[in-house]
Design a protein around this motif. Structure first.
Motif, PDB file in Angstrom:
ATOM      1  N   GLU A   9      28.177 -16.877  25.726  1.00 19.49           N
ATOM      2  CA  GLU A   9      27.222 -17.852  25.188  1.00 19.49           C
ATOM      3  C   GLU A   9      25.784 -17.443  25.491  1.00 19.49           C
ATOM      4  O   GLU A   9      24.888 -17.646  24.672  1.00 19.49           O
ATOM      5  CB  GLU A   9      27.526 -19.253  25.712  1.00 19.49           C
ATOM      6  CG  GLU A   9      28.841 -19.815  25.194  1.00 19.49           C
ATOM      7  CD  GLU A   9      28.898 -19.895  23.675  1.00 19.49           C
ATOM      8  OE1 GLU A   9      27.936 -20.404  23.062  1.00 19.49           O
ATOM      9  OE2 GLU A   9      29.897 -19.443  23.087  1.00 19.49           O
ATOM     10  N   ARG A  33      20.149 -23.398  24.023  1.00 18.71           N
ATOM     11  CA  ARG A  33      21.460 -23.993  23.787  1.00 18.71           C
ATOM     12  C   ARG A  33      21.461 -25.386  24.404  1.00 18.71           C
ATOM     13  O   ARG A  33      21.120 -25.546  25.577  1.00 18.71           O
ATOM     14  CB  ARG A  33      22.545 -23.125  24.421  1.00 18.71           C
ATOM     15  CG  ARG A  33      23.961 -23.592  24.145  1.00 18.71           C
ATOM     16  CD  ARG A  33      25.016 -22.652  24.702  1.00 18.71           C
ATOM     17  NE  ARG A  33      24.952 -22.542  26.142  1.00 18.71           N
ATOM     18  CZ  ARG A  33      24.587 -21.452  26.815  1.00 18.71           C
ATOM     19  NH1 ARG A  33      24.239 -20.356  26.184  1.00 18.71           N
ATOM     20  NH2 ARG A  33      24.572 -21.457  28.138  1.00 18.71           N
ATOM     21  N   GLY A  37      26.329 -27.358  22.958  1.00 13.44           N
ATOM     22  CA  GLY A  37      26.577 -25.976  22.572  1.00 13.44           C
ATOM     23  C   GLY A  37      25.838 -25.545  21.317  1.00 13.44           C
ATOM     24  O   GLY A  37      25.914 -24.387  20.918  1.00 13.44           O
ATOM     25  N   GLU A  71      21.304 -26.350  28.177  1.00 14.42           N
ATOM     26  CA  GLU A  71      22.145 -25.594  29.109  1.00 14.42           C
ATOM     27  C   GLU A  71      21.485 -24.282  29.510  1.00 14.42           C
ATOM     28  O   GLU A  71      21.663 -23.817  30.626  1.00 14.42           O
ATOM     29  CB  GLU A  71      23.502 -25.281  28.478  1.00 14.42           C
ATOM     30  CG  GLU A  71      24.380 -26.483  28.279  1.00 14.42           C
ATOM     31  CD  GLU A  71      25.731 -26.101  27.678  1.00 14.42           C
ATOM     32  OE1 GLU A  71      25.889 -24.954  27.190  1.00 14.42           O
ATOM     33  OE2 GLU A  71      26.618 -26.958  27.704  1.00 14.42           O
TER      34      GLU A  71
END
Length: 116
Positions: A9, A33, A37, A71
């Motif tokens: 990611e 992000r 997500g 995130e």
């Protein structure tokens, strides 16, 4: 830090940031992000009436799209460090511990710092 040491990611947002920079012909590309997500990708903005770094633009896009938190964030730039203003924008949405990856133009991550 080798890009291979990144999780998939994080590798994705670095790749997206690098692509935004190249596609738009701007000095910086960035991607963030959110807590679900979703990713938001931007290049730097340099208008007579509006100047924003790529990272601040990506954060603004996330906020405008309803993101509640971040995130992670990534910026691709020739700069040797992530600016205090960029880290503050990430911190405002994601909190002090949100990682910010700084990659060179080749996409290689040179440093990871916290937004705090």
């Amino acid at each position: 830090m080798s890009e291979n040491a990144l999780g998939p990611e994080d590798r994705k947002i670095v790749t997206l940031a690098r692509s935004a920079r190249a596609r738009n012909g701007v000095p910086e590309g960035a991607a963030v992000r959110d807590e679900t997500g979703r990713t938001y990708v931007a290049g730097s903005v340099d208008l007579d009436s509006l100047k924003l770094s790529a990272l601040r633009t990506a954060v603004a896009m996330a906020v405008a799209s309803g993101a509640k938190s971040l995130e992670a964030a990534a910026v691709v730039s020739e700069a040797g460090a992530v600016s205090d203003e960029d880290r503050a924008a990430v911190r405002d949405l994601g909190g002090a511990q949100t990682p910010v990856l700084l990659a060179g133009l080749d996409g290689e991550v040179v440093v990871t710092v916290s937004a705090g």
